[in-house]
Design an enzyme around this catalytic site. Structure first.
Site, PDB file in Angstrom:
ATOM      1  N   CYS A 114       0.811  -1.227   0.000  1.00  0.00           N
ATOM      2  CA  CYS A 114       0.000   0.000   0.000  1.00  0.00           C
ATOM      3  C   CYS A 114       0.841   1.273   0.000  1.00  0.00           C
ATOM      4  O   CYS A 114       0.361   2.333  -0.392  1.00  0.00           O
ATOM      5  CB  CYS A 114      -0.928   0.015   1.208  1.00  0.00           C
ATOM      6  SG  CYS A 114      -2.051  -1.377   1.233  1.00  0.00           S
ATOM      7  N   HIS A 256      -3.475   7.191   3.361  1.00  0.00           N
ATOM      8  CA  HIS A 256      -3.889   5.926   2.751  1.00  0.00           C
ATOM      9  C   HIS A 256      -5.339   5.632   3.141  1.00  0.00           C
ATOM     10  O   HIS A 256      -5.719   5.780   4.300  1.00  0.00           O
ATOM     11  CB  HIS A 256      -2.964   4.814   3.245  1.00  0.00           C
ATOM     12  CG  HIS A 256      -3.352   3.458   2.755  1.00  0.00           C
ATOM     13  ND1 HIS A 256      -3.669   3.203   1.448  1.00  0.00           N
ATOM     14  CD2 HIS A 256      -3.489   2.275   3.412  1.00  0.00           C
ATOM     15  CE1 HIS A 256      -3.979   1.931   1.316  1.00  0.00           C
ATOM     16  NE2 HIS A 256      -3.882   1.343   2.490  1.00  0.00           N
ATOM     17  N   ASN A 286     -10.318  -0.018  -0.015  1.00  0.00           N
ATOM     18  CA  ASN A 286      -8.850   0.053   0.031  1.00  0.00           C
ATOM     19  C   ASN A 286      -8.305  -0.478  -1.307  1.00  0.00           C
ATOM     20  O   ASN A 286      -8.465  -1.653  -1.614  1.00  0.00           O
ATOM     21  CB  ASN A 286      -8.372  -0.802   1.208  1.00  0.00           C
ATOM     22  CG  ASN A 286      -6.865  -0.832   1.350  1.00  0.00           C
ATOM     23  OD1 ASN A 286      -6.135  -0.376   0.473  1.00  0.00           O
ATOM     24  ND2 ASN A 286      -6.396  -1.377   2.463  1.00  0.00           N
TER      25      ASN A 286
HETATM   26  O1  UT7 Z   1      -3.990  -1.405   3.490  1.00  0.00           O
HETATM   27  C1  UT7 Z   1      -3.282  -2.254   4.321  1.00  0.00           C
HETATM   28  C2  UT7 Z   1      -3.532  -1.905   5.693  1.00  0.00           C
HETATM   29  N1  UT7 Z   1      -4.765  -2.495   6.174  1.00  0.00           N
HETATM   30  C3  UT7 Z   1      -5.443  -1.863   7.085  1.00  0.00           C
HETATM   31  O2  UT7 Z   1      -5.112  -0.769   7.434  1.00  0.00           O
HETATM   32  C4  UT7 Z   1      -6.609  -2.561   7.737  1.00  0.00           C
HETATM   33  C5  UT7 Z   1      -6.508  -2.399   9.215  1.00  0.00           C
HETATM   34  N2  UT7 Z   1      -7.551  -3.034   9.981  1.00  0.00           N
HETATM   35  C6  UT7 Z   1      -8.837  -2.641   9.965  1.00  0.00           C
HETATM   36  O3  UT7 Z   1      -9.212  -1.737   9.254  1.00  0.00           O
HETATM   37  C7  UT7 Z   1      -9.786  -3.309  10.940  1.00  0.00           C
HETATM   38  O4  UT7 Z   1      -9.046  -4.082  11.854  1.00  0.00           O
HETATM   39  C8  UT7 Z   1     -10.867  -4.202  10.264  1.00  0.00           C
HETATM   40  C9  UT7 Z   1     -11.847  -3.307   9.528  1.00  0.00           C
HETATM   41  C10 UT7 Z   1     -10.201  -5.163   9.299  1.00  0.00           C
HETATM   42  C11 UT7 Z   1     -11.641  -4.979  11.298  1.00  0.00           C
HETATM   43  O5  UT7 Z   1     -12.223  -4.111  12.261  1.00  0.00           O
HETATM   44  P1  UT7 Z   1     -12.065  -4.399  13.808  1.00  0.00           P
HETATM   45  O6  UT7 Z   1     -12.813  -3.347  14.515  1.00  0.00           O
HETATM   46  O7  UT7 Z   1     -10.597  -4.522  14.104  1.00  0.00           O
HETATM   47  O8  UT7 Z   1     -12.835  -5.766  13.965  1.00  0.00           O
HETATM   48  P2  UT7 Z   1     -12.319  -7.171  14.519  1.00  0.00           P
HETATM   49  O9  UT7 Z   1     -11.360  -7.779  13.549  1.00  0.00           O
HETATM   50  O10 UT7 Z   1     -11.875  -6.993  15.931  1.00  0.00           O
HETATM   51  O11 UT7 Z   1     -13.648  -8.013  14.509  1.00  0.00           O
HETATM   52  C12 UT7 Z   1     -14.755  -7.701  15.382  1.00  0.00           C
HETATM   53  C13 UT7 Z   1     -15.858  -8.705  15.171  1.00  0.00           C
HETATM   54  C14 UT7 Z   1     -15.384 -10.159  15.225  1.00  0.00           C
HETATM   55  O12 UT7 Z   1     -16.390 -10.922  15.824  1.00  0.00           O
HETATM   56  P3  UT7 Z   1     -16.275 -11.355  17.370  1.00  0.00           P
HETATM   57  O13 UT7 Z   1     -14.994 -12.126  17.478  1.00  0.00           O
HETATM   58  O14 UT7 Z   1     -16.255 -10.076  18.140  1.00  0.00           O
HETATM   59  O15 UT7 Z   1     -17.501 -12.193  17.557  1.00  0.00           O
HETATM   60  C15 UT7 Z   1     -15.284 -10.546  13.774  1.00  0.00           C
HETATM   61  O16 UT7 Z   1     -15.454 -11.929  13.568  1.00  0.00           O
HETATM   62  O17 UT7 Z   1     -16.431  -8.525  13.870  1.00  0.00           O
HETATM   63  C16 UT7 Z   1     -16.437  -9.784  13.180  1.00  0.00           C
HETATM   64  N3  UT7 Z   1     -16.277  -9.508  11.756  1.00  0.00           N
HETATM   65  C17 UT7 Z   1     -17.312  -9.205  10.954  1.00  0.00           C
HETATM   66  N4  UT7 Z   1     -18.630  -9.103  11.178  1.00  0.00           N
HETATM   67  C18 UT7 Z   1     -19.415  -8.764  10.121  1.00  0.00           C
HETATM   68  C19 UT7 Z   1     -15.130  -9.481  11.033  1.00  0.00           C
HETATM   69  N5  UT7 Z   1     -15.389  -9.169   9.758  1.00  0.00           N
HETATM   70  C20 UT7 Z   1     -16.745  -8.989   9.671  1.00  0.00           C
HETATM   71  C21 UT7 Z   1     -17.608  -8.639   8.618  1.00  0.00           C
HETATM   72  N6  UT7 Z   1     -18.924  -8.526   8.896  1.00  0.00           N
HETATM   73  N7  UT7 Z   1     -17.176  -8.389   7.368  1.00  0.00           N
END
Ligand code: UT7
Length: 329
Positions: A114, A256, A286
């Site tokens: 990225c 980004h 992204n």
């Molecule tokens: O460009 C390269 C750099 N990449 C980035 O900068 C991405 C960085 N990371 C992020 O933007 C975030 O971490 C995400 C958007 C990927 C995820 O958000 P988060 O607030 O960190 O969520 P999480 O991974 O902690 O997941 C929270 C919950 C989980 O469920 P439980 O364990 O709390 O029951 C996930 O299983 O959300 C669940 N979950 C979803 N639910 C509905 C994960 N993906 C989804 C989804 N829809 N698509």
């Protein structure tokens, strides 16, 4: 003679087809509400099956060449930033070279995920300042839809396809790239945190790599999130310091575009007012190294920034890599 790398043209291209959060609700266990709240993304553009990264890059390059008013034969070097090359070789830069008929240009791909567009600007700036080249085309082009696991809700909702391009030319006036900074951490950023494990020389394609879905992006989102906020703010401050500027001197901040929560957290750390922060992640998701140049091109074409304005780009991604660039139009 003191030389600067002036930005004389920009271009961008996104495929027509739009995939909304509601479309994704039909594909995986997710919701429009979750995606908007956690990422700010509403929709993204997806290339058709027969379209490769070079096809998008060529359109963006043509638009940048047109804006700069140069002949493609004046281009001496093409740097293509991509993590989704058409193939391992020939490079995507060589494919673009042939299609835009820039037959006097050297051409190579640059892989910094990225952060690739700012990395490519860093290289182009050094080559122009040194006098090695006078006119360089940088293209950032990505078809992440081709390497996303459409059964993995934790990644497939995040990414989209797009390309952006910039023409850099020697100038004796202090404008264009005022400063740039690149950094990496290959310890923290190993492939289990963010990467595409198979298809290279470590794990060439086998039935097993395919069965184990190793040809798709893997990401541990929360870890990436935390590091991203910290290092993007750091890269911004270092790039500003190198240019002798403060955050308040910046007319437009283009971080980004991965997640609005990351963008806002970085903006708060830098104390940059929200109205000076560019956000288009809602429309495109992204798009890896294409995000900042697609945004810059849109801001220029909309008249949001113009001659003399100072713009700060920062990006962060797989590797880990991160980078910051200060540009004066
Ligand atoms: O460009 C390269 C750099 N990449 C980035 O900068 C991405 C960085 N990371 C992020 O933007 C975030 O971490 C995400 C958007 C990927 C995820 O958000 P988060 O607030 O960190 O969520 P999480 O991974 O902690 O997941 C929270 C919950 C989980 O469920 P439980 O364990 O709390 O029951 C996930 O299983 O959300 C669940 N979950 C979803 N639910 C509905 C994960 N993906 C989804 C989804 N829809 N698509």
């Amino acid at each position: 003679m003191k030389r600067y790398a002036a930005l004389t043209g920009t271009g961008a291209f996104v495929p027509e087809r739009v995939l909304t959060n509601f479309d994704l609700e039909e594909m995986v266990d997710t919701s429009d509400e979750w995606i908007r709240r956690r990422t700010g993304i509403v929709e993204r553009h997806i290339a058709d099956d027969d379209i490769a990264s070079s096809d998008l890059g060529i359109e963006a390059a043509r638009a940048a060449i047109k804006m700069s008013g140069i002949d493609p034969l004046e281009i001496e070097l093409i740097i293509a930033s991509t993590i989704t090359p058409d193939m391992f070789f020939p490079s995507t830069a060589c494919v673009i070279q042939s299609r835009i008929e820039a037959m006097n240009a050297g051409a190579f791909d640059l892989a910094a995920a990225c952060a690739g567009f700012s990395y490519a600007l860093h290289v182009a700036d050094g080559l122009i300042r040194s006098g090695a080249h006078r006119t360089i085309l940088v293209v950032a082009t990505e078809t992440l839809s081709k390497i996303v696991d459409w059964t993995d809700r934790t990644t497939c909702v995040l990414f989209g396809d797009a390309a952006g391009a910039a023409i850099l030319q020697t100038s004796e006036e202090p404008r264009g790239i005022l400063s740039s900074y690149v950094a990496a951490d290959g310890v923290a950023g190993d492939a289990s945190v963010l990467g595409l494990p198979a298809g290279g020389s470590r794990f060439p394609a086998t039935q097993e790599t395919i069965q184990n879905r190793m040809h798709f992006i893997k990401m541990r989102g929360q870890e990436v999130f935390k590091i991203g906020v910290r290092v993007m703010a750091e890269a911004a401050l270092i790039a500003l310091e190198k240019a002798g500027l403060q955050p308040s001197d910046i007319d437009l901040f283009i971080p980004h575009q991965a997640n609005t929560r990351i963008i806002e957290a970085v903006g708060d750390r830098l104390t940059i007012a929200h109205e000076r922060i560019y956000i288009n992640v809602d429309k495109y998701g992204n798009t890896s190294s294409a995000t900042t140049i697609v945004a810059l091109d849109a801001a220029i074409r909309a008249g949001q920034v113009g001659e003399g304005d100072k713009i700060l780009l920062v990006s962060f991604g797989g590797g880990f890599t991160w980078a910051g660039t200060v540009i004066q139009l």
